[in-house]
Design an enzyme around this catalytic site. Structure first.
Site, short mmCIF file in Angstrom:
data_model
loop_
_atom_site.label_atom_id
_atom_site.label_comp_id
_atom_site.label_asym_id
_atom_site.label_seq_id
_atom_site.Cartn_x
_atom_site.Cartn_y
_atom_site.Cartn_z
N THR A 82 0.84 -1.20 0.00
CA THR A 82 0.00 0.00 0.00
C THR A 82 0.87 1.25 0.00
OG1 THR A 82 -1.77 -1.14 1.19
CG2 THR A 82 -1.78 1.27 1.27
N GLN A 189 1.10 -9.52 -5.42
CA GLN A 189 0.70 -10.93 -5.54
C GLN A 189 1.70 -11.75 -6.35
OE1 GLN A 189 -1.88 -12.45 -4.08
NE2 GLN A 189 -3.01 -10.67 -3.34
N ALA A 210 5.77 -8.41 1.84
CA ALA A 210 6.27 -9.70 2.34
C ALA A 210 5.14 -10.67 2.72
CB ALA A 210 7.17 -9.48 3.55
N HIS A 211 4.01 -10.11 3.17
CA HIS A 211 3.04 -11.01 3.82
C HIS A 211 2.18 -11.83 2.87
CE1 HIS A 211 -0.96 -8.87 3.60
NE2 HIS A 211 -0.19 -7.82 3.38
N CYS A 336 -13.42 -6.78 -0.71
CA CYS A 336 -12.91 -7.36 0.51
C CYS A 336 -12.47 -6.31 1.51
CB CYS A 336 -11.74 -8.29 0.21
SG CYS A 336 -10.46 -7.50 -0.77
C1 LIG Z 1 -2.26 -7.16 -0.57
C2 LIG Z 1 -2.15 -6.25 -1.73
C3 LIG Z 1 -1.79 -4.91 -1.56
C4 LIG Z 1 -1.59 -4.29 -0.19
O1 LIG Z 1 -0.38 -4.73 0.35
P1 LIG Z 1 -0.05 -4.42 1.90
O2 LIG Z 1 1.37 -4.87 2.02
O3 LIG Z 1 -1.01 -5.24 2.68
O4 LIG Z 1 -0.20 -2.96 2.10
C5 LIG Z 1 -1.66 -4.13 -2.68
N1 LIG Z 1 -1.86 -4.63 -3.91
C6 LIG Z 1 -2.20 -5.91 -4.11
C7 LIG Z 1 -2.39 -6.42 -5.49
C8 LIG Z 1 -2.35 -6.76 -3.04
O5 LIG Z 1 -2.71 -8.02 -3.24
#
Ligand SMILES: *Cc1c(COP(=O)(O)O)cnc(C)c1O
Length: 390
Positions: A82, A189, A210-211, A336
């Site tokens: 983000t 992703q 990372a998550h 979501c």
């Molecule tokens: C999860 C996601 C984000 C946000 O990432 P965070 O590290 O949670 O801020 C942004 N873009 C995409 C495509 C995502 O899947």
């Protein structure tokens, strides 16, 4: 339902890996010493505590750069994708606004791209939100036609977080490069799941987190090209001048080390892991495809191995989720983010009605998904759909 939680409560099978992934225990192991023993501030240059932390950050920066064929100086650590998206889009807009005020993005982008764009509209920028084809792919001719003299940036995600569709990054990058327009991609992703090479692909800015790849939450990075072209970026967080003044804030050493380990593990597991996950995904789809009203959302082949997104015509989306939630943790076709009950803009962009968008399920398979999980989930989805249709 094999996961008995700490309180002995049976938890549903986790198939929501596009939302987040469980951290790999090997990542936690790598992080631990940096919370306690090596707790120094990487910016402390006067003592060994700082040096140890700085050495770890340097190593992580090199490793992450290598993963996408970048150089360490091109990596800016952020709190996640983000923030990386915000820095890329607002930072480029601010730095290049004298050259133009037009930005091109896509209707199916994550809100972390769309919302910074909407914010810039309020400041007088003009944004083109491109439609997608019914398979979720951007049409290159439509994109080319949207590019103008005053276009400064194109932002198109690498892999979609709902339907898993992989956009043609190299081709999009070429279109931009030919016209001297910067190209940003949200690869939240994609990192660790598909090959990303900023030497091969004309990508100028790339967001990571990372998550989504078995690393810790709260850490990510933005790749910013330094040569051919050298991208200028206006900082969005001002303070101590960390990250060469581009993103101030004390570096989160444990998170950074975890991010490094997570991406290294993903690179090691490589195609073999994606192949295994893809086979499980296909097994799930083969079980669900024959059911009445079921259709696949997104491109059948050009998508993430762990992604399956289906719609079920003629059933109530809420009832579908309710029927499944004790067995499987999945997300639905409603947006979501937060408590927003609106139908998914991504599925709407594919041309779906509100009802069909609501009656959708997004499965996100991952490293820890087993064949037994898939068979349990497939049976539960089948039973639920048949019950709702009866
Ligand atoms: C999860 C996601 C984000 C946000 O990432 P965070 O590290 O949670 O801020 C942004 N873009 C995409 C495509 C995502 O899947």
């Amino acid at each position: 339902m094999e996961n008995a939680g700490a309180l002995g409560i049976t938890r549903p099978i986790y198939l929501d890996c596009h939302a987040t992934t469980p951290m790999d225990p090997r990542v936690l192991e790598a992080m631990m010493p940096f919370f306690t023993e090596h707790f120094g501030n990487p910016a402390s240059i006067t003592h060994a505590y700082g040096w140890a932390a700085e050495a770890a950050v340097k190593q992580a920066r090199e490793s992450l750069a290598t993963a996408i064929a970048a150089t360490p100086e091109e990596i800016i650590f952020t709190s996640g994708a983000t923030e990386a998206n915000n820095l890329a889009i607002k930072g480029v807009a601010e730095a290049y606004c004298t050259q133009g005020r037009h930005i091109v993005t896509v209707q199916t982008e994550h809100s972390a791209v769309l919302d910074p764009c909407r914010y810039l509209e309020k400041l007088g920028f003009e944004i083109t939100y491109l439609p997608v084809q019914s398979d979720g792919l951007v049409d290159l001719a439509t994109l080319a036609a949207a590019l103008r003299q005053d276009t400064i940036l194109v932002s198109v995600m690498a892999a979609n977080n709902e339907i898993g569709v992989l956009q043609p990054l190299a081709e999009i990058g070429e279109l931009c490069r030919d016209r001297g327009i910067l190209f940003h991609t949200d690869a939240a992703q994609a990192i660790g799941k598909i090959p990303l090479d900023v030497q091969q692909m004309p990508i100028d800015l790339l967001s990571m987190t990372a998550h989504k790849v078995y690393g810790p939450k709260g850490i990510g990075a933005l790749y910013v090209r330094r040569r051919n072209p050298r991208v200028s970026l206006a900082p969005q967080l001002h303070g101590g001048g960390h990250e060469r003044g581009r993103r101030s804030g004390t570096l989160a050493t444990p998170q950074i080390v975890g991010f490094q380990r997570a991406v290294e593990l993903a690179m090691e597991s490589g195609a073999a892991e994606q192949d295994r996950i893809g086979k499980l995904r296909d097994r799930l789809w083969q079980a669900l495809a024959p059911l009445p009203g079921v259709s696949l959302n997104g491109h059948p082949i050009q998508r993430l191995a762990g992604n399956l997104n289906i719609s079920v015509a003629g059933v109530d989306g809420q009832a579908l989720l309710l029927g499944l939630r004790s067995v499987v943790a999945v997300s639905s076709g409603s947006a979501c983010s937060t408590a927003n009950p609106a139908p998914s803009p991504v599925l709407k962009a594919l041309g779906h009605s509100d009802a069909l968008a609501y009656a959708s399920l997004r499965f996100g398979l991952g490293r820890f998904t087993t064949e037994a999980d898939i068979d349990t989930v497939a049976a539960a989805v089948r039973d639920t759909i048949l019950a709702l249709k009866a």
